[in-house]
Design a protein around this motif. Structure first.
Motif, PDB file in Angstrom:
ATOM      1  N   HIS A 193      -5.637   8.253   4.804  1.00 42.15           N
ATOM      2  CA  HIS A 193      -5.069   7.984   3.484  1.00 42.15           C
ATOM      3  C   HIS A 193      -4.995   9.224   2.595  1.00 42.15           C
ATOM      4  O   HIS A 193      -4.345   9.189   1.548  1.00 42.15           O
ATOM      5  N   VAL A 194      -5.669  10.303   2.994  1.00 42.45           N
ATOM      6  CA  VAL A 194      -5.842  11.438   2.089  1.00 42.45           C
ATOM      7  C   VAL A 194      -4.504  12.098   1.745  1.00 42.45           C
ATOM      8  O   VAL A 194      -4.163  12.284   0.568  1.00 42.45           O
ATOM      9  N   LYS A 195      -3.722  12.454   2.766  1.00 45.49           N
ATOM     10  CA  LYS A 195      -2.456  13.127   2.465  1.00 45.49           C
ATOM     11  C   LYS A 195      -1.497  12.183   1.755  1.00 45.49           C
ATOM     12  O   LYS A 195      -0.816  12.573   0.795  1.00 45.49           O
ATOM     13  N   GLN A 196      -1.433  10.928   2.233  1.00 51.62           N
ATOM     14  CA  GLN A 196      -0.538   9.969   1.583  1.00 51.62           C
ATOM     15  C   GLN A 196      -0.895   9.812   0.106  1.00 51.62           C
ATOM     16  O   GLN A 196      -0.011   9.751  -0.747  1.00 51.62           O
ATOM     17  N   GLY A 197      -2.186   9.766  -0.187  1.00 50.58           N
ATOM     18  CA  GLY A 197      -2.597   9.661  -1.581  1.00 50.58           C
ATOM     19  C   GLY A 197      -2.192  10.864  -2.397  1.00 50.58           C
ATOM     20  O   GLY A 197      -1.770  10.733  -3.554  1.00 50.58           O
ATOM     21  N   ARG A 198      -2.310  12.037  -1.790  1.00 46.58           N
ATOM     22  CA  ARG A 198      -1.975  13.276  -2.499  1.00 46.58           C
ATOM     23  C   ARG A 198      -0.483  13.383  -2.813  1.00 46.58           C
ATOM     24  O   ARG A 198      -0.084  13.921  -3.855  1.00 46.58           O
ATOM     25  N   ILE A 199       0.367  12.857  -1.926  1.00 49.07           N
ATOM     26  CA  ILE A 199       1.808  13.032  -2.104  1.00 49.07           C
ATOM     27  C   ILE A 199       2.506  11.817  -2.717  1.00 49.07           C
ATOM     28  O   ILE A 199       3.728  11.842  -2.915  1.00 49.07           O
ATOM     29  N   LEU A 201       7.421   9.368  -5.217  1.00 51.34           N
ATOM     30  CA  LEU A 201       8.111   8.585  -6.238  1.00 51.34           C
ATOM     31  C   LEU A 201       9.022   9.469  -7.083  1.00 51.34           C
ATOM     32  O   LEU A 201      10.146   9.080  -7.430  1.00 51.34           O
ATOM     33  N   ASP A 202       8.551  10.681  -7.406  1.00 48.24           N
ATOM     34  CA  ASP A 202       9.390  11.613  -8.156  1.00 48.24           C
ATOM     35  C   ASP A 202      10.632  11.992  -7.352  1.00 48.24           C
ATOM     36  O   ASP A 202      11.750  12.032  -7.895  1.00 48.24           O
ATOM     37  N   LEU A 203      10.439  12.282  -6.062  1.00 49.89           N
ATOM     38  CA  LEU A 203      11.564  12.661  -5.213  1.00 49.89           C
ATOM     39  C   LEU A 203      12.571  11.526  -5.093  1.00 49.89           C
ATOM     40  O   LEU A 203      13.794  11.761  -5.066  1.00 49.89           O
ATOM     41  N   GLN A 233       0.864  -1.177   0.000  1.00 56.40           N
ATOM     42  CA  GLN A 233       0.000   0.000   0.000  1.00 56.40           C
ATOM     43  C   GLN A 233       0.899   1.225   0.000  1.00 56.40           C
ATOM     44  O   GLN A 233       1.993   1.204   0.567  1.00 56.40           O
ATOM     45  N   ASN A 234       0.445   2.319  -0.616  1.00 53.79           N
ATOM     46  CA  ASN A 234       1.306   3.502  -0.700  1.00 53.79           C
ATOM     47  C   ASN A 234       1.731   4.037   0.667  1.00 53.79           C
ATOM     48  O   ASN A 234       2.803   4.647   0.791  1.00 53.79           O
ATOM     49  N   SER A 235       0.962   3.781   1.714  1.00 56.47           N
ATOM     50  CA  SER A 235       1.378   4.215   3.049  1.00 56.47           C
ATOM     51  C   SER A 235       2.671   3.530   3.482  1.00 56.47           C
ATOM     52  O   SER A 235       3.388   4.036   4.343  1.00 56.47           O
ATOM     53  N   GLY A 236       2.992   2.383   2.872  1.00 55.86           N
ATOM     54  CA  GLY A 236       4.211   1.677   3.207  1.00 55.86           C
ATOM     55  C   GLY A 236       5.462   2.250   2.573  1.00 55.86           C
ATOM     56  O   GLY A 236       6.580   1.786   2.870  1.00 55.86           O
ATOM     57  N   LEU A 237       5.303   3.252   1.714  1.00 56.78           N
ATOM     58  CA  LEU A 237       6.490   3.871   1.122  1.00 56.78           C
ATOM     59  C   LEU A 237       7.442   4.399   2.185  1.00 56.78           C
ATOM     60  O   LEU A 237       8.665   4.338   2.032  1.00 56.78           O
ATOM     61  N   GLY A 238       6.877   4.892   3.286  1.00 57.64           N
ATOM     62  CA  GLY A 238       7.729   5.416   4.353  1.00 57.64           C
ATOM     63  C   GLY A 238       8.655   4.364   4.933  1.00 57.64           C
ATOM     64  O   GLY A 238       9.808   4.659   5.288  1.00 57.64           O
ATOM     65  N   ASN A 239       8.162   3.125   5.034  1.00 52.84           N
ATOM     66  CA  ASN A 239       8.995   2.044   5.550  1.00 52.84           C
ATOM     67  C   ASN A 239      10.088   1.629   4.568  1.00 52.84           C
ATOM     68  O   ASN A 239      11.035   0.931   4.953  1.00 52.84           O
ATOM     69  N   MET A 240       9.951   2.037   3.298  1.00 56.41           N
ATOM     70  CA  MET A 240      10.865   1.582   2.257  1.00 56.41           C
ATOM     71  C   MET A 240      11.953   2.584   1.916  1.00 56.41           C
ATOM     72  O   MET A 240      12.916   2.240   1.226  1.00 56.41           O
ATOM     73  N   ILE A 241      11.787   3.824   2.348  1.00 59.22           N
ATOM     74  CA  ILE A 241      12.672   4.878   1.848  1.00 59.22           C
ATOM     75  C   ILE A 241      14.141   4.572   2.122  1.00 59.22           C
ATOM     76  O   ILE A 241      14.996   4.720   1.237  1.00 59.22           O
ATOM     77  N   GLY A 275      -3.998   4.867  11.452  1.00 59.49           N
ATOM     78  CA  GLY A 275      -2.859   4.803  10.538  1.00 59.49           C
ATOM     79  C   GLY A 275      -1.652   4.255  11.277  1.00 59.49           C
ATOM     80  O   GLY A 275      -1.753   3.767  12.402  1.00 59.49           O
ATOM     81  N   GLY A 276      -0.496   4.326  10.646  1.00 61.81           N
ATOM     82  CA  GLY A 276       0.748   3.946  11.316  1.00 61.81           C
ATOM     83  C   GLY A 276       0.785   2.496  11.743  1.00 61.81           C
ATOM     84  O   GLY A 276       1.156   2.192  12.890  1.00 61.81           O
ATOM     85  N   MET A 277       0.433   1.575  10.812  1.00 58.80           N
ATOM     86  CA  MET A 277       0.415   0.165  11.192  1.00 58.80           C
ATOM     87  C   MET A 277       1.766  -0.259  11.766  1.00 58.80           C
ATOM     88  O   MET A 277       2.819   0.094  11.252  1.00 58.80           O
ATOM     89  N   GLY A 278       1.702  -1.021  12.854  1.00 53.64           N
ATOM     90  CA  GLY A 278       2.911  -1.517  13.489  1.00 53.64           C
ATOM     91  C   GLY A 278       3.397  -0.665  14.642  1.00 53.64           C
ATOM     92  O   GLY A 278       4.300  -1.069  15.382  1.00 53.64           O
ATOM     93  N   HIS A 279       2.800   0.500  14.825  1.00 61.14           N
ATOM     94  CA  HIS A 279       3.289   1.429  15.846  1.00 61.14           C
ATOM     95  C   HIS A 279       2.376   1.531  17.072  1.00 61.14           C
ATOM     96  O   HIS A 279       2.620   2.341  17.971  1.00 61.14           O
TER      97      HIS A 279
END
Length: 376
Positions: free
Chosen positions: A114-120, A125-127, A72-80, A231-235
């Motif tokens: 999910h709203v902000k995560q979806g917007r950014i 990905l560009d960054l 899920q796109n929210s998991g991008l933070g865990n991947m950076i 939000g913040g699964m796992g925390h």
């Protein structure tokens, strides 16, 4: 809409060697199809998204093959970190294909978390300088996959497919999971509420657990003073630790899930080190990522009690029925925390399960008001 078979066939044709990731509701049909049809040993449901990237890196170095990582796109933070410090073209240059469910897509109704995560998401990905192509219900699968693989070939590093809501024809897994108990989660939560004190501070995990906590409070005509970690699964356990340290005179009850606990299991080691005497860590274990499609976790096959004790928890209790909950809770009365209460439950929830009607900020304010009333 797209048949999951069409996507899997296109990926296999291009030599994807391993499938790994964390299930997502938008990708649930595809993930279930992969679980049913990928070659044995070629699918790993990871603990978290960064874990999946690292697995993909290792598999490429051993085989030379490209892996697929779904999330899920929210998991991008865990991947950076692993994406930028391992897989990136300026470091180890490790190819992989990311398949990302686009929750919170602008213009598509979704839940507040999910709203902000979806917007950014596109901006992230560009960054990260990760090229991407979008996939929706009308896409040409072959063209989308080829475009993504062309980018991987050009850069020798990750590329992504960003998946819109409703892209896949529904598919249900054929895998049958062994029930750890006959007790439903909502039933277990009701019995937990029966034994908790009115002043206990409750922190509940993301997904259906917090939705059921909210609805149970309403059905029982009880105040909505719990913190719903939407939000913040796992925390969840880490939030509860912070609450326990900040409100030492209150009992803090963390209502966690097996998927959440596994995602950032290091939190248990920190809880064991800090030894908050007022923390009860309740782990609702159904061995599945139920909120995003019911894919299995390893929760049904590992010893959470042994892990808790090794991390420094003072006690471990196990319950699999309403009677167990009452008995084990009573048995914890004279034990200083941290204590882990594993409650084994079955998979399933009401088809008419609603969502919290309060905003996240209102939920936070209600929780803080409850915490401050007794602490003053």
């Amino acid at each position: 809409m797209i048949e999951s078979k069409a996507l899997l066939d296109a990926l296999q044709l291009r030599g994807i060697g391993l499938y790994t990731g964390v299930p997502d509701s938008l990708l649930s049909s595809f993930c279930a199809y992969v679980d049913d049809h990928a070659e044995a040993g070629r699918h790993i449901i990871a603990a978290n998204e960064g874990n999946a990237v690292a697995i993909a890196c290792g598999h490429h170095m051993a085989t030379g093959q490209t892996s697929l990582v779904y999330l899920q796109n929210s998991g991008l933070g865990n991947m950076i970190n692993p994406l930028t410090s391992l897989a990136d073209a300026e470091v180890y240059r490790i190819p992989m294909l990311l398949v990302i469910g686009w929750r919170g897509e602008p213009g598509v109704h979704d839940e507040p978390q999910h709203v902000k995560q979806g917007r950014i998401t596109k901006g992230q990905l560009d960054l990260l300088e990760i090229p991407y192509v979008e996939l929706d219900a009308s896409s040409d699968v072959e063209q989308v996959v080829q475009t993504a693989f062309d980018a991987i070939s050009r850069e020798g590093s990750p590329a992504a497919i960003l998946v819109h809501k409703g892209a896949f024809v529904p598919y249900k897994t054929r895998r049958k999971l062994d029930a750890l108990s006959s007790m439903a989660r909502e039933e277990a939560l009701g019995h937990l509420f029966d034994v908790m004190g009115a002043d206990d501070l409750v922190v509940s995990t993301t997904g259906k657990t917090s939705r059921e906590v909210f609805e149970l409070r309403s059905a029982r005509s009880e105040p909505q003073g719990d913190f719903l970690t939407v939000g913040g699964m796992g925390h969840t356990a880490s939030i509860a630790l912070g609450v326990a340290k900040g409100a030492p005179s209150r009992r803090v009850v963390c209502i966690d899930g097996d998927g959440s606990a596994l995602m950032h299991m290091g939190a248990m080691a920190i809880i064991g080190q800090e030894k908050p005497v007022n923390l009860v860590h309740v782990l609702l274990n159904n061995g599945a990522h139920e909120s995003v499609g019911g894919q299995p976790t390893v929760g049904g096959r590992i010893d959470f009690g042994g892990i808790a004790k090794a991390c420094g928890y003072e006690a471990y209790h196990l319950a699999a029925s309403p009677e167990d909950i009452a008995r084990e809770w009573a048995g914890m009365a004279d034990v200083q925390g941290p204590v882990l209460l594993e409650v084994r439950i079955t998979i399933g929830s009401r088809s008419d399960l609603g969502r919290p009607t309060s905003t996240p900020e209102q939920n936070k304010q209600s929780f803080m008001a409850k915490a401050s009333r007794v602490e003053e």
